[in-house]
Write a protein that holds these residues in place. Structure first.
Motif, PDB file in Angstrom:
ATOM      1  N   ILE A  31       0.842  -1.202   0.000  1.00 53.67           N
ATOM      2  CA  ILE A  31       0.000   0.000   0.000  1.00 53.67           C
ATOM      3  C   ILE A  31       0.883   1.261   0.000  1.00 53.67           C
ATOM      4  O   ILE A  31       2.045   1.238   0.418  1.00 53.67           O
ATOM      5  CB  ILE A  31      -0.963   0.044   1.198  1.00 53.67           C
ATOM      6  CG1 ILE A  31      -0.218   0.287   2.519  1.00 53.67           C
ATOM      7  CG2 ILE A  31      -1.835  -1.196   1.267  1.00 53.67           C
ATOM      8  CD1 ILE A  31      -1.110   0.862   3.599  1.00 53.67           C
ATOM      9  N   CYS A  42      -4.942   6.635   1.172  1.00 50.34           N
ATOM     10  CA  CYS A  42      -4.419   5.411   0.561  1.00 50.34           C
ATOM     11  C   CYS A  42      -5.528   4.834  -0.301  1.00 50.34           C
ATOM     12  O   CYS A  42      -6.678   4.766   0.135  1.00 50.34           O
ATOM     13  CB  CYS A  42      -4.051   4.432   1.676  1.00 50.34           C
ATOM     14  SG  CYS A  42      -3.769   2.735   1.150  1.00 50.34           S
ATOM     15  N   TYR A  44      -6.715   1.505  -2.740  1.00 48.34           N
ATOM     16  CA  TYR A  44      -6.393   0.091  -2.959  1.00 48.34           C
ATOM     17  C   TYR A  44      -7.518  -0.578  -3.730  1.00 48.34           C
ATOM     18  O   TYR A  44      -8.692  -0.321  -3.456  1.00 48.34           O
ATOM     19  CB  TYR A  44      -6.193  -0.635  -1.622  1.00 48.34           C
ATOM     20  CG  TYR A  44      -5.646  -2.027  -1.817  1.00 48.34           C
ATOM     21  CD1 TYR A  44      -4.301  -2.232  -2.067  1.00 48.34           C
ATOM     22  CD2 TYR A  44      -6.484  -3.134  -1.801  1.00 48.34           C
ATOM     23  CE1 TYR A  44      -3.794  -3.504  -2.301  1.00 48.34           C
ATOM     24  CE2 TYR A  44      -5.998  -4.409  -2.036  1.00 48.34           C
ATOM     25  CZ  TYR A  44      -4.647  -4.579  -2.278  1.00 48.34           C
ATOM     26  OH  TYR A  44      -4.158  -5.840  -2.514  1.00 48.34           O
ATOM     27  N   LEU A  65      -5.397  -3.006   5.741  1.00 43.91           N
ATOM     28  CA  LEU A  65      -5.202  -1.711   5.070  1.00 43.91           C
ATOM     29  C   LEU A  65      -5.206  -0.583   6.097  1.00 43.91           C
ATOM     30  O   LEU A  65      -4.358   0.316   6.067  1.00 43.91           O
ATOM     31  CB  LEU A  65      -6.305  -1.477   4.032  1.00 43.91           C
ATOM     32  CG  LEU A  65      -6.365  -2.447   2.846  1.00 43.91           C
ATOM     33  CD1 LEU A  65      -7.617  -2.168   2.006  1.00 43.91           C
ATOM     34  CD2 LEU A  65      -5.114  -2.348   1.980  1.00 43.91           C
TER      35      LEU A  65
END
Lengths: 158, 158
Positions: A31, A42, A44, A65
């Motif tokens: 990540i 972030c 993803y 995450l």
């Protein structure tokens, strides 16, 4: 234009093997986290096998995450508080003391995920980071992580 | 001697693709949970790439193991409360509403991990499960998960 580096791109090699956020772990999630004003962001995209039940993301990925994005945010915030870049010494690194995730609704696996984190508290060796996980702009989970400075001895005698 | 089946071995095929606990997810962790008296036990041996920093397990794996072992324990406890086997209908399945993990010390990656879970509360559609994660008998993390009955509609119209 200069190249934009993620928080994790500044980690020293020896702490860049984390399954969640290490750029040198070629089987990991890798990540990347960036500042967006006061929030760290972030993004993803889950893989097909990251499912819980068909169509939805499994909770462990969401926890992972949030965990790694929070440790990165704590580190970046520590540099920011000292008004210096992540490429300067001494390095700040944090580990997770506790992690709490509220799963508000099933997270669709075909969505792009965005985790937006914010530092709630910084004191001494502890940082508290809250997070919102969004799937295509819909809030699906909330996280709170308590991060503490990584003891130096963890990186010695290994 | 009869073959000992894990909680997850009783899940219907359509809910057996979870990355953490689905026996049909060939890229997943495929954890297995069993009763040991009043506790449910799951053992897992981390792979080399599940690291946080060299030598230690990354927190997201620990959260994932606790999460999936807790949903399995909630389901098994619901059958047990009705004094019937996991191979009988109607099926009980749970999903995670919230997950809390306290990371007490770094978890050595070369250790065998054992997660021991216990039902703290069962009421209506909610079950609370507490867990201890041990690495070769040393307590490394504690978890608490709140599980709720999986809405039937999640398995319809998908």
């Amino acid at each position: 234009m200069t190249e934009k580096k993620a928080f994790q791109d500044y980690y020293a090699d020896e702490v860049s093997y984390c399954y969640g956020c290490g750029r040198l772990n070629d089987k990991g999630l890798q990540i990347k986290s960036y500042w967006d004003g006061e929030e760290a962001v972030c993004t993803y995209r889950p893989l097909a096998h990251h499912m819980a039940i068909p169509g939805f993301v499994y909770g462990g990925l969401i926890a992972s995450l949030i965990d790694c994005h929070s440790t990165g945010t704590a580190a970046a915030a520590a540099y920011r508080a000292e008004n210096r870049g992540m490429d300067t010494e001494p390095a700040h690194r944090f580990v997770t003391a506790s992690l709490h995730v509220d799963y508000l609704r099933p997270t669709p696996i075909e969505a792009g995920l965005t985790i937006r984190a914010r530092v709630e508290e910084m004191s001494g060796r502890k940082v508290i980071v809250s997070s919102r996980l969004l799937a295509d702009d819909e809030l699906c989970a909330r996280g709170e992580a308590v991060l503490v400075r990584m003891p130096e001895k963890w990186l010695v005698n290994r």
